[in-house]
Design a protein around this motif. Structure first.
Motif, PDB file in Angstrom:
ATOM      1  N   TYR A  14       0.822  -1.205   0.000  1.00  0.00           N
ATOM      2  CA  TYR A  14       0.000   0.000   0.000  1.00  0.00           C
ATOM      3  C   TYR A  14       0.859   1.259   0.000  1.00  0.00           C
ATOM      4  O   TYR A  14       0.493   2.258  -0.614  1.00  0.00           O
ATOM      5  CB  TYR A  14      -0.956  -0.005   1.188  1.00  0.00           C
ATOM      6  N   CYS A  15       2.000   1.217   0.695  1.00  0.00           N
ATOM      7  CA  CYS A  15       2.920   2.367   0.655  1.00  0.00           C
ATOM      8  C   CYS A  15       3.447   2.580  -0.756  1.00  0.00           C
ATOM      9  O   CYS A  15       3.522   3.719  -1.232  1.00  0.00           O
ATOM     10  CB  CYS A  15       4.083   2.152   1.616  1.00  0.00           C
ATOM     11  N   CYS A  16       3.818   1.502  -1.418  1.00  0.00           N
ATOM     12  CA  CYS A  16       4.320   1.633  -2.790  1.00  0.00           C
ATOM     13  C   CYS A  16       3.199   2.011  -3.751  1.00  0.00           C
ATOM     14  O   CYS A  16       3.406   2.784  -4.685  1.00  0.00           O
ATOM     15  CB  CYS A  16       4.984   0.334  -3.240  1.00  0.00           C
ATOM     16  N   TYR A  17       2.006   1.496  -3.525  1.00  0.00           N
ATOM     17  CA  TYR A  17       0.864   1.769  -4.402  1.00  0.00           C
ATOM     18  C   TYR A  17       0.408   3.217  -4.293  1.00  0.00           C
ATOM     19  O   TYR A  17       0.001   3.823  -5.283  1.00  0.00           O
ATOM     20  CB  TYR A  17      -0.281   0.824  -4.042  1.00  0.00           C
ATOM     21  N   SER A  18       0.476   3.781  -3.099  1.00  0.00           N
ATOM     22  CA  SER A  18      -0.021   5.137  -2.915  1.00  0.00           C
ATOM     23  C   SER A  18       0.930   6.193  -3.473  1.00  0.00           C
ATOM     24  O   SER A  18       0.579   7.366  -3.521  1.00  0.00           O
ATOM     25  CB  SER A  18      -0.325   5.414  -1.449  1.00  0.00           C
ATOM     26  N   THR A  19       2.110   5.802  -3.917  1.00  0.00           N
ATOM     27  CA  THR A  19       3.001   6.760  -4.570  1.00  0.00           C
ATOM     28  C   THR A  19       2.714   6.873  -6.062  1.00  0.00           C
ATOM     29  O   THR A  19       3.252   7.768  -6.711  1.00  0.00           O
ATOM     30  CB  THR A  19       4.472   6.362  -4.378  1.00  0.00           C
TER      31      THR A  19
END
Length: 109
Positions: A14-19
């Protein structure tokens, strides 16, 4: 421990996706706002959490089956996030309740 590795993998993805600039993200979430404004830090944090999830899977299940189960977990979480995430069906409170129940079932049964 498997539910903890699933949680770390989900948070890392989710951290990588939200970028991503193409992702459909919720508007009022402060975590998403921070991750979209601090892309470099969020990507490093996401990769760290993904690596930690992989290490936990390998410790619990061994090298071969741990890495395979990590890939299956990552593919499942990524599919759910990309397909169901933009519909905003769930929120963080519901996911926290599911995680706590899974952790209780894992530890006591």
């Amino acid at each position: 421990m498997l539910s903890l590795s699933i949680l770390l993998t989900a948070l890392g993805f989710y951290c990588c996706y939200s970028t991503s600039k193409r992702a459909i993200l919720p508007k009022g979430n402060p975590v998403v706002l921070w991750a979209s404004s601090n892309t470099k830090t969020s990507k490093y944090l996401g990769l760290f959490l993904l690596t930690l999830g992989l290490i936990l899977c390998v410790i619990n299940l061994g090298l071969g089956s741990g890495s395979f189960s990590f890939l299956v977990i990552l593919m499942t979480i990524a599919s759910i996030q990309v397909l169901i995430g933009p519909l905003f069906i769930t929120n963080s409170k519901q996911l926290a309740v599911v995680f706590v129940l899974a952790l209780i079932l894992e530890l006591f049964l």
